[in-house]
Design a protein around this motif. Sequence first.
Motif, PDB file in Angstrom:
ATOM      1  N   TYR A  15       0.823  -1.224   0.000  1.00 61.42           N
ATOM      2  CA  TYR A  15       0.000   0.000   0.000  1.00 61.42           C
ATOM      3  C   TYR A  15       0.853   1.267   0.000  1.00 61.42           C
ATOM      4  N   THR A  16       2.053   1.189  -0.508  1.00 62.02           N
ATOM      5  CA  THR A  16       2.885   2.394  -0.560  1.00 62.02           C
ATOM      6  C   THR A  16       3.532   2.547  -1.931  1.00 62.02           C
ATOM      7  N   ARG A  17       3.877   3.787  -2.224  1.00 60.74           N
ATOM      8  CA  ARG A  17       4.534   4.109  -3.496  1.00 60.74           C
ATOM      9  C   ARG A  17       5.987   3.627  -3.533  1.00 60.74           C
ATOM     10  N   ALA A  18       6.440   2.966  -2.459  1.00 58.42           N
ATOM     11  CA  ALA A  18       7.765   2.337  -2.514  1.00 58.42           C
ATOM     12  C   ALA A  18       7.834   1.370  -3.687  1.00 58.42           C
ATOM     13  N   GLY A  43       3.650   2.066  11.787  1.00 56.75           N
ATOM     14  CA  GLY A  43       5.080   1.722  11.709  1.00 56.75           C
ATOM     15  C   GLY A  43       5.940   2.863  11.178  1.00 56.75           C
ATOM     16  N   HIS A  44       5.320   3.768  10.440  1.00 52.64           N
ATOM     17  CA  HIS A  44       6.070   4.891   9.857  1.00 52.64           C
ATOM     18  C   HIS A  44       6.188   6.064  10.826  1.00 52.64           C
ATOM     19  N   ARG A  45       5.580   5.911  11.995  1.00 57.06           N
ATOM     20  CA  ARG A  45       5.637   7.028  12.951  1.00 57.06           C
ATOM     21  C   ARG A  45       6.444   6.668  14.191  1.00 57.06           C
ATOM     22  N   THR A  46       7.134   5.544  14.139  1.00 58.69           N
ATOM     23  CA  THR A  46       7.943   5.153  15.304  1.00 58.69           C
ATOM     24  C   THR A  46       9.205   6.014  15.348  1.00 58.69           C
ATOM     25  N   GLY A  56       8.311  10.981   8.212  1.00 61.97           N
ATOM     26  CA  GLY A  56       7.444   9.888   8.638  1.00 61.97           C
ATOM     27  C   GLY A  56       6.616   9.303   7.517  1.00 61.97           C
ATOM     28  N   TRP A  57       7.196   9.251   6.340  1.00 67.82           N
ATOM     29  CA  TRP A  57       6.494   8.654   5.206  1.00 67.82           C
ATOM     30  C   TRP A  57       7.327   7.552   4.600  1.00 67.82           C
ATOM     31  N   VAL A  58       6.642   6.720   3.846  1.00 64.10           N
ATOM     32  CA  VAL A  58       7.287   5.626   3.128  1.00 64.10           C
ATOM     33  C   VAL A  58       7.238   5.971   1.647  1.00 64.10           C
ATOM     34  N   PRO A  59       8.273   5.760   0.877  1.00 63.16           N
ATOM     35  CA  PRO A  59       9.483   5.010   1.209  1.00 63.16           C
ATOM     36  C   PRO A  59      10.602   5.889   1.781  1.00 63.16           C
ATOM     37  N   TYR A  70      15.044  10.301   1.397  1.00 61.71           N
ATOM     38  CA  TYR A  70      13.584  10.232   1.419  1.00 61.71           C
ATOM     39  C   TYR A  70      13.027  11.083   0.294  1.00 61.71           C
ATOM     40  N   GLU A  71      11.717  11.053   0.092  1.00 64.71           N
ATOM     41  CA  GLU A  71      10.969  11.630  -1.041  1.00 64.71           C
ATOM     42  C   GLU A  71      11.160  10.746  -2.285  1.00 64.71           C
ATOM     43  N   THR A  72      10.090  10.078  -2.649  1.00 65.42           N
ATOM     44  CA  THR A  72      10.137   9.091  -3.738  1.00 65.42           C
ATOM     45  C   THR A  72      10.755   9.633  -5.036  1.00 65.42           C
ATOM     46  N   PRO A  73      10.332  10.805  -5.522  1.00 66.87           N
ATOM     47  CA  PRO A  73      10.933  11.262  -6.779  1.00 66.87           C
ATOM     48  C   PRO A  73      12.449  11.465  -6.639  1.00 66.87           C
ATOM     49  N   ALA A  74      12.883  11.970  -5.467  1.00 65.68           N
ATOM     50  CA  ALA A  74      14.320  12.176  -5.253  1.00 65.68           C
ATOM     51  C   ALA A  74      15.047  10.834  -5.246  1.00 65.68           C
ATOM     52  N   MET A 115      -3.074  12.912  -5.092  1.00 66.40           N
ATOM     53  CA  MET A 115      -3.339  11.495  -4.852  1.00 66.40           C
ATOM     54  C   MET A 115      -3.415  11.224  -3.354  1.00 66.40           C
ATOM     55  N   LYS A 116      -2.653  11.978  -2.605  1.00 63.96           N
ATOM     56  CA  LYS A 116      -2.709  11.809  -1.149  1.00 63.96           C
ATOM     57  C   LYS A 116      -4.100  12.211  -0.631  1.00 63.96           C
ATOM     58  N   ARG A 117      -4.664  13.244  -1.249  1.00 61.21           N
ATOM     59  CA  ARG A 117      -6.033  13.643  -0.854  1.00 61.21           C
ATOM     60  C   ARG A 117      -7.048  12.580  -1.255  1.00 61.21           C
ATOM     61  N   PHE A 119      -6.445   9.273  -1.460  1.00 58.16           N
ATOM     62  CA  PHE A 119      -6.332   8.063  -0.634  1.00 58.16           C
ATOM     63  C   PHE A 119      -6.511   8.304   0.857  1.00 58.16           C
ATOM     64  N   TYR A 120      -6.262   9.534   1.296  1.00 61.39           N
ATOM     65  CA  TYR A 120      -6.428   9.832   2.724  1.00 61.39           C
ATOM     66  C   TYR A 120      -7.450  10.962   2.882  1.00 61.39           C
ATOM     67  N   ALA A 121      -8.587  10.813   2.196  1.00 62.57           N
ATOM     68  CA  ALA A 121      -9.594  11.887   2.176  1.00 62.57           C
ATOM     69  C   ALA A 121     -10.059  12.253   3.582  1.00 62.57           C
ATOM     70  N   HIS A 122     -10.016  11.282   4.514  1.00 66.68           N
ATOM     71  CA  HIS A 122     -10.475  11.566   5.879  1.00 66.68           C
ATOM     72  C   HIS A 122      -9.680  12.703   6.526  1.00 66.68           C
ATOM     73  N   ARG A 123      -8.420  12.905   6.044  1.00 61.20           N
ATOM     74  CA  ARG A 123      -7.600  13.972   6.638  1.00 61.20           C
ATOM     75  C   ARG A 123      -7.982  15.358   6.111  1.00 61.20           C
ATOM     76  N   TYR A 124      -8.743  15.366   5.029  1.00 62.96           N
ATOM     77  CA  TYR A 124      -9.033  16.638   4.364  1.00 62.96           C
ATOM     78  C   TYR A 124     -10.496  17.047   4.507  1.00 62.96           C
ATOM     79  N   GLY A 228      -8.067   1.241   7.225  1.00 59.68           N
ATOM     80  CA  GLY A 228      -7.077   1.899   6.373  1.00 59.68           C
ATOM     81  C   GLY A 228      -6.095   2.723   7.194  1.00 59.68           C
ATOM     82  N   VAL A 229      -5.174   3.395   6.504  1.00 61.03           N
ATOM     83  CA  VAL A 229      -4.188   4.259   7.185  1.00 61.03           C
ATOM     84  C   VAL A 229      -4.927   5.388   7.890  1.00 61.03           C
ATOM     85  N   LYS A 230      -4.556   5.650   9.129  1.00 57.94           N
ATOM     86  CA  LYS A 230      -5.255   6.712   9.897  1.00 57.94           C
ATOM     87  C   LYS A 230      -4.751   8.093   9.493  1.00 57.94           C
TER      88      LYS A 230
HETATM   89  N1  LIG Z   1       6.105  13.162  -0.697  1.00 55.92           N
HETATM   90  C1  LIG Z   1       6.313  11.835  -0.183  1.00 55.92           C
HETATM   91  C2  LIG Z   1       4.977  11.238   0.213  1.00 55.92           C
HETATM   92  C3  LIG Z   1       5.146   9.819   0.718  1.00 55.92           C
HETATM   93  C4  LIG Z   1       3.846   9.224   1.230  1.00 55.92           C
HETATM   94  O1  LIG Z   1       2.871   9.944   1.481  1.00 55.92           O
HETATM   95  N2  LIG Z   1       3.837   7.912   1.384  1.00 55.92           N
HETATM   96  C5  LIG Z   1       2.652   7.260   1.889  1.00 55.92           C
HETATM   97  C6  LIG Z   1       2.571   5.845   1.365  1.00 55.92           C
HETATM   98  S1  LIG Z   1       2.371   5.874  -0.416  1.00 55.92           S
HETATM   99  C7  LIG Z   1       2.734   7.211   3.400  1.00 55.92           C
HETATM  100  O2  LIG Z   1       3.789   7.126   3.975  1.00 55.92           O
HETATM  101  N3  LIG Z   1       1.567   7.283   4.025  1.00 55.92           N
HETATM  102  C8  LIG Z   1       1.413   7.249   5.429  1.00 55.92           C
HETATM  103  C9  LIG Z   1       0.862   8.535   5.974  1.00 55.92           C
HETATM  104  O3  LIG Z   1       0.718   9.538   5.251  1.00 55.92           O
HETATM  105  O4  LIG Z   1       0.548   8.527   7.170  1.00 55.92           O
HETATM  106  C10 LIG Z   1       7.043  10.989  -1.211  1.00 55.92           C
HETATM  107  O5  LIG Z   1       6.854  11.243  -2.401  1.00 55.92           O
HETATM  108  O6  LIG Z   1       7.800  10.091  -0.847  1.00 55.92           O
END
Ligand SMILES: N[C@@H](CCC(=O)N[C@@H](CS)C(=O)NCC(=O)O)C(=O)O
Length: 230
Positions: A15-18, A43-46, A56-59, A70-74, A115-117, A119-124, A228-230
Amino acid sequence: MEPSQFMYILYGGPYTRALVTEMVMAEGDIPHEVRNVDILNGGHRTAEFLKINPAGWVPALITPEGEQLYETPAINLYLAERHALTQLVPSVTDKERGKFLSGFFFLAGELEPVMKRVFYAHRYAVRPEDEDQAKRMAMATALERLSVIERQITAGEGSYFLGERFSLVDLTLAYWLGTLDTTGMHDQLPALMKMAGLVRARAKLVSHFARLDEDKVKYADLLHRGKGVK
Ligand SMILES: N[C@@H](CCC(=O)N[C@@H](CS)C(=O)NCC(=O)O)C(=O)O
């Protein structure tokens, strides 16, 4: 965390863009180890993971030298350039470099936050009952952003963002399209859907997209059960 001396360590998991980074590594035959981070259970907030990615994000990626990225595009750009994957990322002297960078940063800056909005619409959503609407609005914005690329592919000479040449822009787009319910998109975004089909058929990526499809079904079920992710 002990850095491996010989291999990249990718902090990722379901479930991650990793998965996009795994695809870059597959395209480049780059040896690596994946360590799963359980984003469903924080697990990403430990404290341990925050030392690797302070956001605190994956990957996140640890290089063979122990550098933490960190930061997927980077991460993806770093890997492609370090391993001279010039098919994925045109080199600095390549005439396609500028257009590539425009598309790549458009995805990073304009599509991925939306896309984050989605998949995590509850935060917005201010109120829980507004979540569906927040998701619909985010989805409409995502489609508008995707249509920018759709028009560019349609105006070009081939099936990809850079015309006849596949690149990391297409790989990234095919991943994001694969996370969505694409019913009806063949009419709305035909060039993008065709491009995604070509990317999904690449020999080194077939199994990754199969995993993405499976995870999409599993995550929909988790969401349905409120897990889902909180
Ligand atoms: N800008 C970051 C965003 C990374 C991101 O949001 N990853 C998601 C998984 S695809 C994540 O860690 N979600 C957990 C959360 O937001 O709590 C990147 O491109 O790496």
